[in-house]
Design a protein around this motif. Structure first.
Motif, short mmCIF file in Angstrom:
data_model
loop_
_atom_site.label_atom_id
_atom_site.label_comp_id
_atom_site.label_asym_id
_atom_site.label_seq_id
_atom_site.Cartn_x
_atom_site.Cartn_y
_atom_site.Cartn_z
N ILE A 415 8.31 49.35 23.84
CA ILE A 415 7.41 50.34 23.23
C ILE A 415 7.21 51.52 24.18
N LYS A 416 7.27 52.73 23.60
CA LYS A 416 7.02 53.92 24.41
C LYS A 416 5.77 54.61 23.90
N ARG A 459 0.30 57.91 16.60
CA ARG A 459 1.28 58.98 16.34
C ARG A 459 1.94 59.47 17.63
N SER A 461 3.19 57.33 19.79
CA SER A 461 4.01 56.22 20.27
C SER A 461 5.04 55.87 19.20
N ASP A 462 6.03 55.09 19.60
CA ASP A 462 7.02 54.66 18.60
C ASP A 462 6.69 53.28 18.05
N LEU A 465 7.15 52.46 14.33
CA LEU A 465 8.53 52.39 13.86
C LEU A 465 9.18 51.06 14.21
N ARG A 466 8.46 50.21 14.85
CA ARG A 466 9.05 48.96 15.35
C ARG A 466 8.52 47.75 14.57
N TYR A 469 4.95 46.37 15.05
CA TYR A 469 3.75 47.01 14.51
C TYR A 469 3.07 46.17 13.44
#
Lengths: 614, 290
Positions: A415-416, A459, A461-462, A465-466, A469
């Protein structure tokens, strides 16, 4: 001979370095002499202008190599078989965690541990006093200084695997404290070593008797019911499976309802790897689903898990936000509850909300319901609770608590997050995922109210999209959802306890166990701890003519217990430590001191040889 | 006379240099020679040969043996003494300094010779003869000779053969030759052969410092030759030092043997021995001085 710390053999790479030193020419100091006339015959081995010289047999090099080899062996903590000591005060610390249920040839590790313990008792001198401590997710003092050896053996015989984690430190602390009270004492730790490194200081020597050899196990790591994001929001069952063995495995993952097969999927896992499957068909309307793994492995209890359809009293979620599509859609995906959008000024007026989700807003007074705070606001003045004073940019997650319900099966490694806020977190919350100076995720309970904090803007972080989540949101909702009966959870780990609070007007409270047996409970608030068997439990309360019942599932989902590879613990070996193979009744005596002494003697001989000039 | 203190010089006043074979001289001097001649001290007999002075025939022997024999006597005469002092860089070594010691020793021997009215010449050599104090006789030459010795400076490396070639090529190269050197060089044997002709008596004084006899080096070092600047890497251990000492002993024995083979005197000395002790005890004991 066995080595407790065989990783130290990597130091053997230093052996060629010693040889290279002898091949390298030394940087020498110029020493004027009158004439080298008489030295010429004596210095024929020196070759001019080359950094290397021919390697010649050299007794100093040989002695140095032998000393280094002895030192490496000493650091690797060698042990040899020997007899246990005959101390009069014996403290037995026996591991009865779930990993000790690993069975090979009809004999479990706990059975082996029991026979080891009995052998120690049989060798004990007359008048010996035995203390018995067990440990799994918590430590239990079974007996202290008992001279009734038959009683001790009976208690040992009654031990069964329990719990869902292994807490060694308190057991060591208690055991060594008991032993330290008398001079002639010995502590035996009998375990497969499947526990974290011992951090507590040893108050007396501990002999570690290890049982178990194999790492052959596969386990269910996640079993979660989600709803499809798209209408008609059909249920999905997400199952992840991990292969802990050092061999590749082919695993059949099956789901059952009332012992009737619903679906099966095949998984092929490489050694020590994890993968997931998603079941979609035949789940609609099912209340309880059992997931089973079909594969040969040594620990069976983690091959099954139970999942319940959420029937919680979560009907209304109040989302206090100025608009956050990721959050809104995420909540819709994991819960069928109605989501009402409320402005930051009006949230206190929402009396129907079962839980609150605060997005970019920190409530001045905390709600009397469970809540989730996402993206707390940054304030310039001194921040109050759930307000932030600044950011940490692009932090890497350095500490994680993967066993907490909120983070179970959530993979945060990749996670970023652009910015994590430095949020003022109340003391009753526990950091679950932290960077260097900030906490990204925290959770906790205060006076019956549960709260979770995501200290960053989704919003930025990614994470949305993973795959992590929806699992994270499902875990959070599961954690903060109110329950009709006390504060129960729909799923528990083996050995975990729940609080049962009687409903108003309840005339009786009963619990049904997975094996079909039923037990009457007291009509008062109580902690229910008897969750030693996996399966579906059901709490029923008679209120007038109506029976209110709530099921909960108990499974073993624990990486610590499923990873059954026996481990050595050098941190115990620095005291007088011994180990044993399961097939023998002797204990191994560490002999690293002899090798350390040999290294010292060899170095002294080398020094003597150097001075003598041989 | 700063090179040699006057007390030492005065202690040398009664000494004379002894030669062990007949050496040609210029005038009658005070040097005790083994040349058989007409002086008063009887030495030996030899057969008469035509041309001999009839006055020297021992008639008593003739009457008894009926053969004419000539009666020989020791002859006292002056002779030439040459002192070769090694001035190579290796001589500026040790504590005490070998060159300084050699200059003092050379000065003392010259003083004794000049006092006894002998001809004295001193040479400083390294690669060849670097400096020469020409043949002189008489006490008046003591101060300039000592000044000459003080002026000798270390240079180059030991080439005894080159120096000897220059000396033997001189018009009158007969007499007693003292070589004061550490002998760290090649062709020492050839040089000795060249010098050891009949008309010369040679005395080799092999001078070494205590540091050369007992080196105080140890460990991993690079030895630097003070003469040539050549460097040799070495790991000096006590065992290697023992080998060095054995080497040194063998070398000195080979030099002594080379000297004795040619009828030369060989004396090895250490610079830690006081000069007065060396001259008054050692040299007298070895028959160099009386």
């Amino acid at each position: 001979m066995r080595f407790l710390n065989s990783s130290m053999f990597f130091l053997s790479t230093a052996l060629p370095i010693v040889v290279i030193f002898y091949m390298l020419k030394i940087r020498r100091k110029d020493t004027p002499i009158s004439s080298i006339y008489l030295w010429q015959d004596l210095l024929q081995d020196i070759q001019a202008n080359t950094p290397w010289q021919r390697l010649k047999p050299n007794i100093l090099m040989l002695l140095q190599l032998l000393a280094l080899i002895s030192l490496i062996i000493a650091l690797a903590l060698p042990t040899i078989s020997g007899q246990a000591g005959d101390a009069k005060n014996i403290t037995l610390i026996i591991d009865n965690s779930q990993s000790m249920g690993t069975t090979i040839g009809g004999l479990s590790r706990l059975d082996m541990a029991k026979s080891k313990a009995r052998a120690i008792i049989d060798r004990a001198p007359d008048g010996a006093r035995i203390s018995l401590i067990t440990f799994a997710d918590r430590s239990r003092i079974i007996l202290v200084n008992s001279q009734d050896l038959n009683l001790v053996k009976r208690e040992i015989g009654n031990l069964k695997p329990e719990g869902s984690s292994t807490n060694i430190d308190s057991a060591i602390n208690i055991g060594t404290s008991i032993a330290s009270r008398s001079k002639d004492s010995q502590v035996y730790l009998i375990s497969d070593g499947c526990f974290e490194k011992v951090k507590t200081a040893l108050k007396s020597p501990v002999k570690f008797v290890r049982v178990g050899e194999s790492d052959d196990n596969v386990a269910i790591r996640t079993a979660t019911l989600l709803e499809n994001l798209n209408p008609p929001h059909l249920p999905l069952l997400f199952v992840s499976v991990e292969n802990f063995s050092s061999k590749a495995k082919s695993i059949l993952v099956s789901i059952y309802h009332n012992n009737k097969l619903i679906d099966s999927k095949q998984l092929k896992l490489k050694k020590r790897s994890m993968d997931s499957v998603v079941f979609k068909d035949g789940l609609l309307g099912l209340e309880a689903i059992e997931v089973r793994l079909s594969c040969s492995n040594l620990l069976k209890i983690d091959d099954s898990a139970w999942v319940l359809k959420s029937e919680r009293a979560l009907k209304n979620i109040s989302l206090v936000s100025n608009g956050n599509l990721f959050l809104e859609e995420g909540l819709r995906a994991v819960s069928s509850a109605k989501i009402s959008m409320v402005g930051p000024k009006d949230w206190m007026k929402d009396k129907n909300a079962d839980i609150f989700v605060f997005d970019g807003f920190a409530p001045r007074s905390l709600p009397n319901r469970n809540f989730l705070v996402v993206n707390p606001p940054v304030v310039k003045s001194k921040p109050s609770v759930f307000e932030a004073s600044g950011f940490e940019r692009a932090p890497s997650i350095e500490s994680l608590d993967p066993n907490h319900l909120v983070l179970q099966s959530v993979d945060l490694e990749e996670i970023k997050i652009a910015r994590v806020k430095m949020t003022h977190i109340p003391s009753w919350m526990k950091a679950l995922a932290s960077g260097k100076s900030t906490t990204a995720i925290a959770a906790g309970e205060d006076d019956g109210r549960r709260a979770v904090l995501l200290s960053f803007d989704l919003r930025e972080s990614d994470l949305p999209l993973r795959i992590a989540y929806p699992i994270l949101l499902a875990n959070i909702i599961d954690y903060i959802s109110p329950a009709p009966v006390g504060k129960n959870l729909s799923r528990l780990n083996l050995g975990e306890s729940i609080v049962i609070r009687p409903l108003a007007g309840a005339s009786s409270i009963t619990i049904d166990y997975p094996d079909g047996s039923r037990k009457m409970l007291k009509k008062e608030e109580q902690v229910f701890q008897d969750t030693r068997a996996p399966g579906i439990y059901r709490i029923s309360q008679q209120v007038g003519s109506k029976v209110v019942s709530e099921p909960f599932a108990v499974s073993l989902i624990s990486q610590r217990e499923s990873d059954i590879a026996p481990a050595d613990h050098p941190e115990l070996a620095f005291r007088q430590t011994s180990k044993s193979r399961p097939s023998t009744s002797s204990v191994d005596v560490d002999i690293w001191r002899w090798f350390a002494l040999a290294a010292l003697v060899l170095l002294m001989i080398e020094g003597w040889v150097y001075v003598k000039g041989y | 006379m700063s090179l040699i203190d006057s007390k030492l010089l005065s202690s040398l006043d009664g000494l004379k240099i002894i030669t062990h074979r007949p050496l040609p001289g210029r005038f009658k001097g005070d040097l005790r020679s083994l040349k058989k001649g007409s002086a008063i001290e009887f030495a030996d007999f030899r057969d008469y040969v035509p041309g001999d002075d009839l006055r020297t025939i021992d008639w008593n022997i003739y009457a008894r043996l009926e053969r004419p024999y000539i009666k020989l006597f020791e002859e006292e005469e002056d002779t030439t003494i040459r002192i070769l002092i090694d001035c190579s860089r290796s001589m500026r070594w040790g504590e005490p300094d070998k060159l300084n010691y050699a200059r003092k020793l050379g000065g003392c021997l010259s003083y004794i010779a000049l006092r006894n009215l002998n001809w004295v010449s001193v040479y400083g050599f390294s690669d060849g003869v670097n400096a020469r104090f020409a043949l002189h006789r008489g006490l008046a030459y003591i101060p300039p000779l000592l000044n000459f010795l003080e002026g000798l400076e270390p240079t180059g490396k030991t080439n005894l053969l080159g120096a000897c070639r220059q000396i033997v090529s001189e018009r009158s190269a007969a007499g007693l030759v003292f070589i004061i050197s550490d002998l760290f060089g090649d062709n020492i044997d050839k040089a000795l052969s060249l010098l050891g002709e009949r008309k010369r008596e040679v005395c080799v004084i092999h001078i070494l410092s205590p540091q050369e006899l007992e080196p105080d080096v140890l460990g991993d070092i690079r030895l630097v030759d003070s003469e040539t600047g050549e460097k040799r890497e070495a790991s000096i251990t006590p065992k290697l030092l023992n080998k060095y000492k054995k080497n040194l002993r063998t070398w000195k024995e080979s030099l002594e043997s080379a000297c004795h083979k040619r009828g030369m005197n060989y004396i090895d000395i250490e610079t830690s021995i006081p000069l007065d002790e060396l001259l008054l005890k050692t040299f007298r004991k070895r028959g160099l001085l009386t």
